[in-house]
Scaffold this motif. Structure first.
Motif, PDB file in Angstrom:
ATOM      1  N   LEU A  84       0.821  -1.212   0.000  1.00 52.72           N
ATOM      2  CA  LEU A  84       0.000   0.000   0.000  1.00 52.72           C
ATOM      3  C   LEU A  84       0.854   1.261   0.000  1.00 52.72           C
ATOM      4  N   LEU A  85       1.887   1.262   0.851  1.00 54.38           N
ATOM      5  CA  LEU A  85       2.740   2.444   0.973  1.00 54.38           C
ATOM      6  C   LEU A  85       3.878   2.446  -0.028  1.00 54.38           C
ATOM      7  N   ARG A  86       3.985   1.357  -0.802  1.00 52.36           N
ATOM      8  CA  ARG A  86       5.102   1.191  -1.742  1.00 52.36           C
ATOM      9  C   ARG A  86       6.425   1.451  -1.031  1.00 52.36           C
ATOM     10  N   ASN A  87       6.528   0.831   0.131  1.00 48.92           N
ATOM     11  CA  ASN A  87       7.652   1.052   1.025  1.00 48.92           C
ATOM     12  C   ASN A  87       8.114  -0.299   1.574  1.00 48.92           C
ATOM     13  N   PRO A  88       9.281  -0.795   1.147  1.00 50.18           N
ATOM     14  CA  PRO A  88       9.732  -2.120   1.596  1.00 50.18           C
ATOM     15  C   PRO A  88      10.117  -2.178   3.070  1.00 50.18           C
ATOM     16  N   LEU A  89      10.155  -1.035   3.747  1.00 51.14           N
ATOM     17  CA  LEU A  89      10.512  -1.015   5.161  1.00 51.14           C
ATOM     18  C   LEU A  89       9.311  -0.773   6.058  1.00 51.14           C
ATOM     19  N   ALA A  90       8.111  -0.836   5.493  1.00 54.04           N
ATOM     20  CA  ALA A  90       6.905  -0.610   6.282  1.00 54.04           C
ATOM     21  C   ALA A  90       6.455  -1.901   6.950  1.00 54.04           C
ATOM     22  N   ASP A  91       5.992  -1.765   8.177  1.00 54.18           N
ATOM     23  CA  ASP A  91       5.329  -2.855   8.879  1.00 54.18           C
ATOM     24  C   ASP A  91       4.597  -2.252  10.066  1.00 54.18           C
ATOM     25  N   PRO A  92       3.700  -2.999  10.710  1.00 52.81           N
ATOM     26  CA  PRO A  92       2.939  -2.422  11.816  1.00 52.81           C
ATOM     27  C   PRO A  92       3.823  -1.893  12.948  1.00 52.81           C
ATOM     28  N   ILE A 135      -2.666   8.161  10.119  1.00 52.13           N
ATOM     29  CA  ILE A 135      -1.600   9.154   9.910  1.00 52.13           C
ATOM     30  C   ILE A 135      -0.709   8.744   8.743  1.00 52.13           C
ATOM     31  N   LEU A 136      -0.329   7.479   8.711  1.00 50.72           N
ATOM     32  CA  LEU A 136       0.522   7.010   7.619  1.00 50.72           C
ATOM     33  C   LEU A 136      -0.222   7.023   6.288  1.00 50.72           C
ATOM     34  N   MET A 137      -1.522   6.734   6.322  1.00 50.29           N
ATOM     35  CA  MET A 137      -2.312   6.747   5.103  1.00 50.29           C
ATOM     36  C   MET A 137      -2.369   8.161   4.512  1.00 50.29           C
ATOM     37  N   VAL A 138      -2.502   9.168   5.374  1.00 50.24           N
ATOM     38  CA  VAL A 138      -2.529  10.555   4.906  1.00 50.24           C
ATOM     39  C   VAL A 138      -1.201  10.921   4.256  1.00 50.24           C
ATOM     40  N   ASP A 143       2.136  11.043  -1.645  1.00 50.10           N
ATOM     41  CA  ASP A 143       3.321  10.473  -2.290  1.00 50.10           C
ATOM     42  C   ASP A 143       4.588  10.760  -1.488  1.00 50.10           C
ATOM     43  N   ALA A 144       4.497  10.537  -0.190  1.00 47.64           N
ATOM     44  CA  ALA A 144       5.654  10.782   0.671  1.00 47.64           C
ATOM     45  C   ALA A 144       6.770   9.803   0.329  1.00 47.64           C
ATOM     46  N   SER A 145       7.990  10.244   0.527  1.00 49.15           N
ATOM     47  CA  SER A 145       9.130   9.383   0.256  1.00 49.15           C
ATOM     48  C   SER A 145       9.262   8.324   1.340  1.00 49.15           C
ATOM     49  N   VAL A 146      10.070   7.308   1.047  1.00 54.09           N
ATOM     50  CA  VAL A 146      10.314   6.251   2.023  1.00 54.09           C
ATOM     51  C   VAL A 146      10.893   6.835   3.297  1.00 54.09           C
ATOM     52  N   LEU A 147      11.820   7.765   3.160  1.00 59.42           N
ATOM     53  CA  LEU A 147      12.452   8.365   4.326  1.00 59.42           C
ATOM     54  C   LEU A 147      11.427   9.089   5.190  1.00 59.42           C
ATOM     55  N   ASN A 218      -1.249  -4.797  -6.575  1.00 62.95           N
ATOM     56  CA  ASN A 218      -0.452  -4.956  -7.803  1.00 62.95           C
ATOM     57  C   ASN A 218      -0.575  -3.724  -8.691  1.00 62.95           C
ATOM     58  N   ALA A 219      -1.800  -3.263  -8.874  1.00 64.89           N
ATOM     59  CA  ALA A 219      -2.024  -2.083  -9.715  1.00 64.89           C
ATOM     60  C   ALA A 219      -1.419  -0.843  -9.082  1.00 64.89           C
ATOM     61  N   LEU A 220      -1.504  -0.748  -7.756  1.00 63.65           N
ATOM     62  CA  LEU A 220      -0.980   0.425  -7.061  1.00 63.65           C
ATOM     63  C   LEU A 220       0.535   0.525  -7.173  1.00 63.65           C
ATOM     64  N   SER A 221       1.201  -0.599  -7.388  1.00 61.73           N
ATOM     65  CA  SER A 221       2.657  -0.571  -7.542  1.00 61.73           C
ATOM     66  C   SER A 221       3.074   0.193  -8.796  1.00 61.73           C
ATOM     67  N   LEU A 222       2.132   0.405  -9.727  1.00 60.37           N
ATOM     68  CA  LEU A 222       2.401   1.185 -10.939  1.00 60.37           C
ATOM     69  C   LEU A 222       2.153   2.667 -10.729  1.00 60.37           C
ATOM     70  N   GLY A 223       1.613   3.027  -9.575  1.00 59.72           N
ATOM     71  CA  GLY A 223       1.268   4.413  -9.290  1.00 59.72           C
ATOM     72  C   GLY A 223      -0.239   4.565  -9.141  1.00 59.72           C
ATOM     73  N   GLU A 224      -0.653   5.597  -8.398  1.00 62.92           N
ATOM     74  CA  GLU A 224      -2.079   5.787  -8.148  1.00 62.92           C
ATOM     75  C   GLU A 224      -2.863   6.074  -9.422  1.00 62.92           C
ATOM     76  N   GLU A 225      -2.309   6.891 -10.308  1.00 63.33           N
ATOM     77  CA  GLU A 225      -3.018   7.215 -11.539  1.00 63.33           C
ATOM     78  C   GLU A 225      -3.201   5.983 -12.414  1.00 63.33           C
ATOM     79  N   ALA A 226      -2.158   5.180 -12.513  1.00 64.77           N
ATOM     80  CA  ALA A 226      -2.257   3.948 -13.300  1.00 64.77           C
ATOM     81  C   ALA A 226      -3.271   2.989 -12.687  1.00 64.77           C
ATOM     82  N   ALA A 227      -3.276   2.904 -11.346  1.00 62.48           N
ATOM     83  CA  ALA A 227      -4.237   2.027 -10.673  1.00 62.48           C
ATOM     84  C   ALA A 227      -5.667   2.488 -10.923  1.00 62.48           C
TER      85      ALA A 227
END
Length: 335
Positions: A84-92, A135-138, A143-147, A218-227
């Motif tokens: 969802l966040l397109r962030n490989p370091l995200a977890d609960p 908060i993270l969803m907002v 399109d916040a960066s991973v950092l 899967n679609a979101l990995s292409l970007g929100e507009e593409a999804a």
């Protein structure tokens, strides 16, 4: 990030199911009273109330089921949040959901809500998890960066940890403080079917909310507009993952305390076998998380001096080095 070992998701699922079955048998056998495989089978299937039946059915079986459900929840939500966040370091845990869920549970203990209703602990834990996830969803919507997302998660976790320390500081009862500290370290010890029946429906509700999100991720990995072009309702997808995470992780934290790194590490392990497509890693991540949790719970029963290992401590000792390795490999791949 980890060397790829090509295999199909279903082959991996079958392997993980086999590992879970072995782990369940070992978990049912080992404890303060070690049992043989025959004793375990007798305790499960035999009628009556002999010692083997009581040990297996009333003490070890609910603990095993909770470990499976908790591990599956953390593994699945970790994989879903990373997609969802397109962030490989995200977890609960890394993004603060587990910490805020813990804060909600600690407040419930401090305020005495748990003496009013058994539902108070899972409800307050889920509300805390929901706050962090929103908060993270907002941030993700911008399109916040991973950092930025990682720093936000650190901030949320730090604030929740500080608030928990403040609550414990103002707790006049030393026994209550000890209960909070031991609970925050994570454990499945002495869990019964009452705990399972209390948290289980909320965990399952969280799973049901996230059924079928793989195609959207899967679609979101292409970007929100593409999804959106592909017909995916991105806002609805976000809320399904948000609410599913809040329900399942909040309920999980309410019964086993704060257990970190499962949702972060497990999806990366799975990707090493089935690749990076979000939909392909969801179910294997749930199974792998369940296997890891059951095996980690077995380690907590090892006699260590005069104390006892706690589940959260075991997972931190395993997960933290893997987390650092993932960061190192991520930094290498970005050069």
């Amino acid at each position: 990030m980890i060397a790829r070992l090509k295999t199909s998701p279903w082959a991996l699922n079958i392997l993980l199911l086999a590992i879970i079955m072995v782990a369940v048998l070992l978990s049912a056998r080992f404890g303060q009273v070690d049992l043989s495989t025959a004793d375990v089978l007798h305790g499960i299937f035999a009628s009556g109330d002999d010692a083997y039946t009581i040990i297996v059915r009333e003490l070890r079986l609910p603990r095993i089921i909770l470990a499976i459900m908790a591990g599956a929840s953390l593994g699945y939500t970790g994989a879903a949040l990373q997609g969802l966040l397109r962030n490989p370091l995200a977890d609960p845990g890394v993004i603060g959901v587990s910490a805020t869920a813990s804060l909600g549970a600690v407040i419930a203990i401090y305020m005495g809500f748990t003496s009013i209703s058994a539902l108070a602990l899972p409800i307050t834990a889920m509300l805390g998890a929901l706050v962090a996830t929103i908060i993270l969803m907002v941030l993700a919507a911008r399109d916040a960066s991973v950092l930025t997302l990682i720093l936000a998660g650190i901030g949320i976790s730090s604030l929740a940890t500080a608030a928990m320390s403040l609550v414990m500081n103002f707790t006049p009862n030393a026994i209550t403080v000890q209960e909070m500290v031991l609970w925050m370290m994570g454990s499945l010890e002495n869990r019964t079917f009452d705990d399972l029946f209390l948290a289980g429906p909320f965990i399952i509700a969280g799973w049901l909310m996230m059924i079928g999100v793989g195609q959207g991720l899967n679609a979101l990995s292409l970007g929100e507009e593409a999804a959106s072009t592909l017909g995916i309702d991105v806002a609805k997808l976000r809320w399904r993952v948000v609410l599913g995470t809040a329900f399942s992780v909040g309920a999980t934290v309410s019964v086993c305390g704060a257990v970190g790194f499962v949702g972060l590490v497990v999806p990366h392990i799975v990707r090493a076998f089935v690749g990076y497509e979000p939909r392909r890693i969801l179910l294997p991540s749930a199974l792998c998380g369940a296997a890891v949790m059951v095996l980690a719970d077995i380690l907590t029963r090892l006699p260590i001096g005069h104390g006892q290992l706690r589940l959260g401590v075991v997972m931190a000792m395993i997960g933290a080095p893997v987390f650092l390795y993932i960061i190192f490999k991520t930094r290498e791949s970005m050069r």
